[in-house]
Design a protein around this motif. Structure first.
Motif, PDB file in Angstrom:
ATOM      1  N   GLY A   1       0.809  -1.204   0.000  1.00  0.00           N
ATOM      2  CA  GLY A   1       0.000   0.000   0.000  1.00  0.00           C
ATOM      3  C   GLY A   1       0.845   1.258   0.000  1.00  0.00           C
ATOM      4  N   LEU A   2       1.960   1.222   0.685  1.00  0.00           N
ATOM      5  CA  LEU A   2       2.880   2.357   0.723  1.00  0.00           C
ATOM      6  C   LEU A   2       3.404   2.671  -0.672  1.00  0.00           C
ATOM      7  CD1 LEU A   2       4.009   3.973   3.217  1.00  0.00           C
ATOM      8  CD2 LEU A   2       6.073   2.597   2.965  1.00  0.00           C
ATOM      9  N   MET A   3       3.752   1.623  -1.407  1.00  0.00           N
ATOM     10  CA  MET A   3       4.320   1.824  -2.737  1.00  0.00           C
ATOM     11  C   MET A   3       3.316   2.423  -3.725  1.00  0.00           C
ATOM     12  SD  MET A   3       7.490   1.036  -2.540  1.00  0.00           S
ATOM     13  CE  MET A   3       7.392   1.733  -0.894  1.00  0.00           C
ATOM     14  N   GLU A   4       2.016   2.264  -3.453  1.00  0.00           N
ATOM     15  CA  GLU A   4       1.000   2.864  -4.326  1.00  0.00           C
ATOM     16  C   GLU A   4       1.096   4.390  -4.349  1.00  0.00           C
ATOM     17  OE1 GLU A   4      -0.912   1.403  -6.358  1.00  0.00           O
ATOM     18  OE2 GLU A   4      -1.322  -0.632  -5.639  1.00  0.00           O
ATOM     19  N   TYR A   5       1.756   4.961  -3.339  1.00  0.00           N
ATOM     20  CA  TYR A   5       1.850   6.412  -3.231  1.00  0.00           C
ATOM     21  C   TYR A   5       3.225   6.950  -3.633  1.00  0.00           C
ATOM     22  CZ  TYR A   5      -2.639   6.220  -0.891  1.00  0.00           C
ATOM     23  OH  TYR A   5      -3.975   6.030  -0.610  1.00  0.00           O
ATOM     24  N   THR A   6       4.021   6.123  -4.290  1.00  0.00           N
ATOM     25  CA  THR A   6       5.334   6.559  -4.748  1.00  0.00           C
ATOM     26  C   THR A   6       5.532   6.183  -6.209  1.00  0.00           C
ATOM     27  OG1 THR A   6       6.548   4.514  -4.255  1.00  0.00           O
ATOM     28  CG2 THR A   6       6.256   6.070  -2.449  1.00  0.00           C
ATOM     29  N   SER A   7       6.494   6.833  -6.842  1.00  0.00           N
ATOM     30  CA  SER A   7       6.942   6.416  -8.172  1.00  0.00           C
ATOM     31  C   SER A   7       8.444   6.191  -8.107  1.00  0.00           C
ATOM     32  CB  SER A   7       6.614   7.474  -9.225  1.00  0.00           C
ATOM     33  OG  SER A   7       7.282   8.691  -8.941  1.00  0.00           O
ATOM     34  N   ALA A   8       8.932   5.275  -8.915  1.00  0.00           N
ATOM     35  CA  ALA A   8      10.355   4.937  -8.919  1.00  0.00           C
ATOM     36  C   ALA A   8      11.087   5.795  -9.939  1.00  0.00           C
ATOM     37  CB  ALA A   8      10.545   3.461  -9.235  1.00  0.00           C
ATOM     38  N   LYS A   9      12.158   6.416  -9.515  1.00  0.00           N
ATOM     39  CA  LYS A   9      13.022   7.158 -10.439  1.00  0.00           C
ATOM     40  C   LYS A   9      14.340   6.404 -10.562  1.00  0.00           C
ATOM     41  CE  LYS A   9      13.389  11.671 -10.595  1.00  0.00           C
ATOM     42  NZ  LYS A   9      13.680  13.077 -10.201  1.00  0.00           N
ATOM     43  N   SER A  10      14.787   6.181 -11.795  1.00  0.00           N
ATOM     44  CA  SER A  10      16.051   5.510 -12.060  1.00  0.00           C
ATOM     45  C   SER A  10      17.108   6.552 -12.423  1.00  0.00           C
ATOM     46  CB  SER A  10      15.882   4.510 -13.209  1.00  0.00           C
ATOM     47  OG  SER A  10      17.092   3.849 -13.503  1.00  0.00           O
ATOM     48  N   VAL A  11      18.230   6.553 -11.686  1.00  0.00           N
ATOM     49  CA  VAL A  11      19.308   7.520 -11.894  1.00  0.00           C
ATOM     50  C   VAL A  11      20.549   6.792 -12.400  1.00  0.00           C
ATOM     51  CG1 VAL A  11      20.770   9.274 -10.805  1.00  0.00           C
ATOM     52  CG2 VAL A  11      18.403   8.974 -10.040  1.00  0.00           C
ATOM     53  N   TRP A  12      21.154   7.302 -13.487  1.00  0.00           N
ATOM     54  CA  TRP A  12      22.339   6.702 -14.101  1.00  0.00           C
ATOM     55  C   TRP A  12      23.510   7.669 -13.991  1.00  0.00           C
ATOM     56  CZ3 TRP A  12      22.315   2.031 -17.180  1.00  0.00           C
ATOM     57  CH2 TRP A  12      21.065   1.411 -17.278  1.00  0.00           C
ATOM     58  N   LEU A  13      24.604   7.205 -13.419  1.00  0.00           N
ATOM     59  CA  LEU A  13      25.831   7.982 -13.338  1.00  0.00           C
ATOM     60  C   LEU A  13      26.929   7.227 -14.070  1.00  0.00           C
ATOM     61  CD1 LEU A  13      27.694  10.211 -12.156  1.00  0.00           C
ATOM     62  CD2 LEU A  13      28.020   8.705 -10.177  1.00  0.00           C
ATOM     63  N   ASP A  14      27.505   7.872 -15.092  1.00  0.00           N
ATOM     64  CA  ASP A  14      28.597   7.248 -15.841  1.00  0.00           C
ATOM     65  C   ASP A  14      29.903   7.502 -15.093  1.00  0.00           C
ATOM     66  OD1 ASP A  14      30.441   6.282 -17.656  1.00  0.00           O
ATOM     67  OD2 ASP A  14      29.330   7.020 -19.393  1.00  0.00           O
ATOM     68  N   SER A  15      30.522   6.441 -14.605  1.00  0.00           N
ATOM     69  CA  SER A  15      31.740   6.561 -13.810  1.00  0.00           C
ATOM     70  C   SER A  15      33.014   6.352 -14.629  1.00  0.00           C
ATOM     71  CB  SER A  15      31.701   5.559 -12.660  1.00  0.00           C
ATOM     72  OG  SER A  15      31.592   4.235 -13.167  1.00  0.00           O
ATOM     73  N   ALA A  16      32.899   6.139 -15.947  1.00  0.00           N
ATOM     74  CA  ALA A  16      34.079   5.912 -16.790  1.00  0.00           C
ATOM     75  C   ALA A  16      34.893   7.196 -16.929  1.00  0.00           C
ATOM     76  CB  ALA A  16      33.654   5.413 -18.169  1.00  0.00           C
ATOM     77  N   PRO A  17      36.240   7.109 -17.034  1.00  0.00           N
ATOM     78  CA  PRO A  17      37.069   8.312 -17.226  1.00  0.00           C
ATOM     79  C   PRO A  17      36.670   9.116 -18.460  1.00  0.00           C
ATOM     80  CG  PRO A  17      38.432   6.411 -16.715  1.00  0.00           C
ATOM     81  CD  PRO A  17      37.055   5.889 -16.949  1.00  0.00           C
ATOM     82  N   THR A  18      36.325   8.408 -19.502  1.00  0.00           N
ATOM     83  CA  THR A  18      35.842   9.055 -20.725  1.00  0.00           C
ATOM     84  C   THR A  18      34.407   8.587 -20.936  1.00  0.00           C
ATOM     85  OG1 THR A  18      38.056   9.043 -21.671  1.00  0.00           O
ATOM     86  CG2 THR A  18      36.192   9.417 -23.181  1.00  0.00           C
ATOM     87  N   PRO A  19      33.437   9.435 -20.640  1.00  0.00           N
ATOM     88  CA  PRO A  19      32.028   9.002 -20.789  1.00  0.00           C
ATOM     89  C   PRO A  19      31.720   8.524 -22.188  1.00  0.00           C
ATOM     90  CG  PRO A  19      32.167  11.085 -19.614  1.00  0.00           C
ATOM     91  CD  PRO A  19      33.546  10.806 -20.140  1.00  0.00           C
ATOM     92  N   ARG A  20      30.998   7.444 -22.241  1.00  0.00           N
ATOM     93  CA  ARG A  20      30.593   6.877 -23.521  1.00  0.00           C
ATOM     94  C   ARG A  20      29.111   7.147 -23.726  1.00  0.00           C
ATOM     95  NH1 ARG A  20      30.957   0.480 -24.008  1.00  0.00           N
ATOM     96  NH2 ARG A  20      29.536   0.786 -22.260  1.00  0.00           N
ATOM     97  N   ILE A  21      28.809   7.777 -24.838  1.00  0.00           N
ATOM     98  CA  ILE A  21      27.410   8.079 -25.152  1.00  0.00           C
ATOM     99  C   ILE A  21      26.858   6.939 -25.982  1.00  0.00           C
ATOM    100  CG2 ILE A  21      25.832   9.742 -26.143  1.00  0.00           C
ATOM    101  CD1 ILE A  21      27.500  10.752 -23.769  1.00  0.00           C
ATOM    102  N   ALA A  22      25.876   6.243 -25.419  1.00  0.00           N
ATOM    103  CA  ALA A  22      25.294   5.077 -26.100  1.00  0.00           C
ATOM    104  C   ALA A  22      23.917   5.403 -26.615  1.00  0.00           C
ATOM    105  CB  ALA A  22      25.238   3.893 -25.138  1.00  0.00           C
ATOM    106  N   PHE A  23      23.577   4.786 -27.743  1.00  0.00           N
ATOM    107  CA  PHE A  23      22.230   4.870 -28.277  1.00  0.00           C
ATOM    108  C   PHE A  23      21.536   3.544 -27.957  1.00  0.00           C
ATOM    109  CE2 PHE A  23      24.556   7.971 -30.705  1.00  0.00           C
ATOM    110  CZ  PHE A  23      23.664   9.011 -30.851  1.00  0.00           C
ATOM    111  N   GLY A  24      20.415   3.634 -27.239  1.00  0.00           N
ATOM    112  CA  GLY A  24      19.673   2.417 -26.904  1.00  0.00           C
ATOM    113  C   GLY A  24      20.197   1.787 -25.639  1.00  0.00           C
ATOM    114  N   TYR A  25      20.132   0.452 -25.562  1.00  0.00           N
ATOM    115  CA  TYR A  25      20.508  -0.269 -24.355  1.00  0.00           C
ATOM    116  C   TYR A  25      22.018  -0.250 -24.138  1.00  0.00           C
ATOM    117  CZ  TYR A  25      15.761  -2.125 -24.238  1.00  0.00           C
ATOM    118  OH  TYR A  25      14.402  -2.247 -24.170  1.00  0.00           O
ATOM    119  N   VAL A  26      22.410  -0.225 -22.864  1.00  0.00           N
ATOM    120  CA  VAL A  26      23.836  -0.297 -22.551  1.00  0.00           C
ATOM    121  C   VAL A  26      24.296  -1.754 -22.629  1.00  0.00           C
ATOM    122  CG1 VAL A  26      23.762   1.715 -21.061  1.00  0.00           C
ATOM    123  CG2 VAL A  26      23.398  -0.547 -20.072  1.00  0.00           C
ATOM    124  N   SER A  27      25.568  -1.943 -22.802  1.00  0.00           N
ATOM    125  CA  SER A  27      26.110  -3.298 -22.862  1.00  0.00           C
ATOM    126  C   SER A  27      27.507  -3.315 -22.254  1.00  0.00           C
ATOM    127  CB  SER A  27      26.148  -3.798 -24.307  1.00  0.00           C
ATOM    128  OG  SER A  27      26.969  -2.965 -25.082  1.00  0.00           O
TER     129      SER A  27
END
Length: 502
Positions: free
Chosen positions: A476-502
């Motif tokens: 019942g508690l979860m009915e009153y929340t929404s899930a937010k997904s946060v992505w942090l790229d930790s690579a020295p050189t960020p890689r910009i991907a199109f679509g799913y990560v691999s």
């Protein structure tokens, strides 16, 4: 003025309410602007109040007030501080049990001893969810890339809740507590027939520290007040507790505004008794399942399925026992069953009993009902087919259809032969059979050698015509929340991907 009304006005004054029902908007009692609504004492049949429907202007004001207050409640204080306020609300409710119970007993027609228990459970709800306020953790997800991916649980914003006339203060706490624990604002519309305890509850909550305007109460009608609140852009979700017929209208209106809904609707729950059961316990359980609260409960055990080997014996025990149940004044400490909550429900229940007789049922009932008030005595319908109207339609009164069965397979088939899926129970000494029945019967809640055991920590809800979504517990508690997904790229050189990560 009757003694009932005098006691009602005294309790209302002690709770800080006015002399008639008023909405609670942005920290103040406010008169409505619409057509008159009449409240009648279901025991004395005396008119208690005629008050105006809240109407669209108050619905808009309520939504705007909740939206303003919600921002500070969700982000302006810590989750631990929210939890502490909720613990203070719990204590405030406990300090006003008698006044809240008196108002509930008179307006809803419920025995006062039951009302005291329900008010105490409301206090427990705020304490329970107050403990959850600072424990809503997200997750770290091991995605197949160099990212740190974590989730957060966020409040929805403002939610609109609609609660029924059969248990207004209980369902008020049931819905408000998880909503505010997760950081939401609330606009709540109790039934126009039983609005007072919800207003008193929210007023007490503000006096205990809840921010002004976070929770607003609308005393009014669904097609006017409720429809306006449902459509308001601040409202992010609609929660409804009530009948399937009204639930369809609410869900349709919410869907038209692209808003999700939780519906907690009716039931036609099967209470199943096998030949090896302790019949004394099963009989007491059957009485509690259908006669408590005058049967005005969504989880009532309104179909009693009994193995043919003990059918006659159990029905005789049930008929004898129901003659000992005390019907009477809801304020009388000895009363076990009060009147139906309103004239419309009284007429509906009697119409359904008449329909059952037309469909071939023999009716076992009491003749010694009180001479005043909307009383329906405990009633057993024998020789009724499971396909009959009274066995398929929610009666919402102290009326049970007693149906025999041959074996386990037939018991399961009968239990599931309904458009509801809310609750059920089995009485048996066979542990294996008990678990098989729990697995096979379609129900959101299922009891074994028990009935109507409900607690705020356990999820509650149904399927099909019993609705969707869950109240209470972590679900019942979860009915009153929404899930937010946060992505942090930790690579020295960020890689910009199109679509799913691999």
């Amino acid at each position: 003025m009757s003694d009932h009304k005098q006691k009602l006005l005294t309790a209302m004054a002690a709770l800080g309410l006015g002399a008639q029902p008023q909405s609670w908007i942005d920290g103040a009692l406010v008169d409505g602007t619409g057509d008159a609504i009449t409240l009648v004492d279901p025991y004395t049949e005396e008119e208690l109040f005629s008050y105006p429907d809240a109407g669209a202007p108050l619905a808009i004001a309520a939504c705007e007030a909740s939206q303003r207050a919600q921002r500070g409640w969700a982000k302006g204080i810590s989750a631990a501080a929210r939890g502490q306020v909720m613990q203070d609300i719990s204590r405030a409710v406990l300090s006003h049990v008698e006044d809240l119970a008196t108002v509930e007993a008179i307006v809803a027609g419920k025995p006062i001893r039951d009302c005291r228990i329900e008010v105490a459970k409301v206090a427990e709800m705020f304490a329970y969810y107050g403990g959850w306020a600072d424990k809503l953790h997200g997750e770290v997800i091991p995605v197949p890339s160099g990212h740190l991916n974590y989730t957060m649980r966020e409040p929805l914003g403002v939610v609109f809740q609609i609660t029924p006339w059969n248990a207004p203060v209980f369902t008020g706490g049931w819905q408000i507590a998880p909503a505010i624990a997760t950081g939401n604002g609330v606009v709540i519309k109790p039934s126009e027939l039983t609005p007072l305890t919800t207003v008193a509850l929210v007023k007490l909550a503000e006096e205990a520290g809840l921010p002004r305007g976070l929770v607003n109460v609308l005393c009014g009608l669904g097609p006017t007040t409720g429809q306006t609140a449902t459509q308001h852009p601040a409202v992010r979700k609609v929660i409804f507790v009530g009948s399937p017929e009204t639930g369809r209208h609410v869900a349709t209106a919410a869907a038209a505004a692209l808003k999700p809904a939780v519906l907690e609707l009716g039931g036609k729950s099967a209470n199943i008794v096998f030949g090896d059961a302790n019949l004394e316990h099963a009989c007491l359980g059957a009485q509690a399942a259908i006669f408590s609260g005058a049967g005005q409960s969504c989880v009532a055990g309104s179909r009693l399925l009994v193995h043919k080997s003990v059918y006659d014996e159990l029905i005789e025990m049930l008929a004898t026992g129901m003659n000992n149940i005390k019907l009477g004044d809801p304020l009388d400490e000895a009363t076990e069953i009060g009147p139906m909550s309103n004239a419309r429900q009284f007429t509906h229940v009697n119409t359904m009993i008449g329909q059952a007789q037309s469909d071939g049922a023999s009716v076992l009932s009491r003749d010694d009902r009180p001479t005043q008030g909307y009383f329906v005595p405990p009633t057993v319908l024998r020789n009724l087919s499971n396909s009959a109207t009274a066995a398929q339609t929610e009666i919402f009164g102290p009326v049970v259809a007693a149906i025999p069965f041959e074996d386990e397979a037939q018991a399961i088939a009968l239990a599931n032969d309904t458009q509801f899926g809310l609750a059920g129970a089995v009485w048996t000494a066979d542990v294996g059979r008990a678990h098989r029945m729990a697995d096979a019967v379609r129900a959101g809640t299922f009891w074994i050698n028990s009935y109507k055991a409900i607690h705020v920590s356990s999820p509650f809800g149904g399927s099909l015509n019993s609705g969707f979504g869950r109240s209470s517990g972590m679900d019942g508690l979860m009915e009153y929340t929404s899930a937010k997904s946060v992505w942090l790229d930790s690579a020295p050189t960020p890689r910009i991907a199109f679509g799913y990560v691999s």
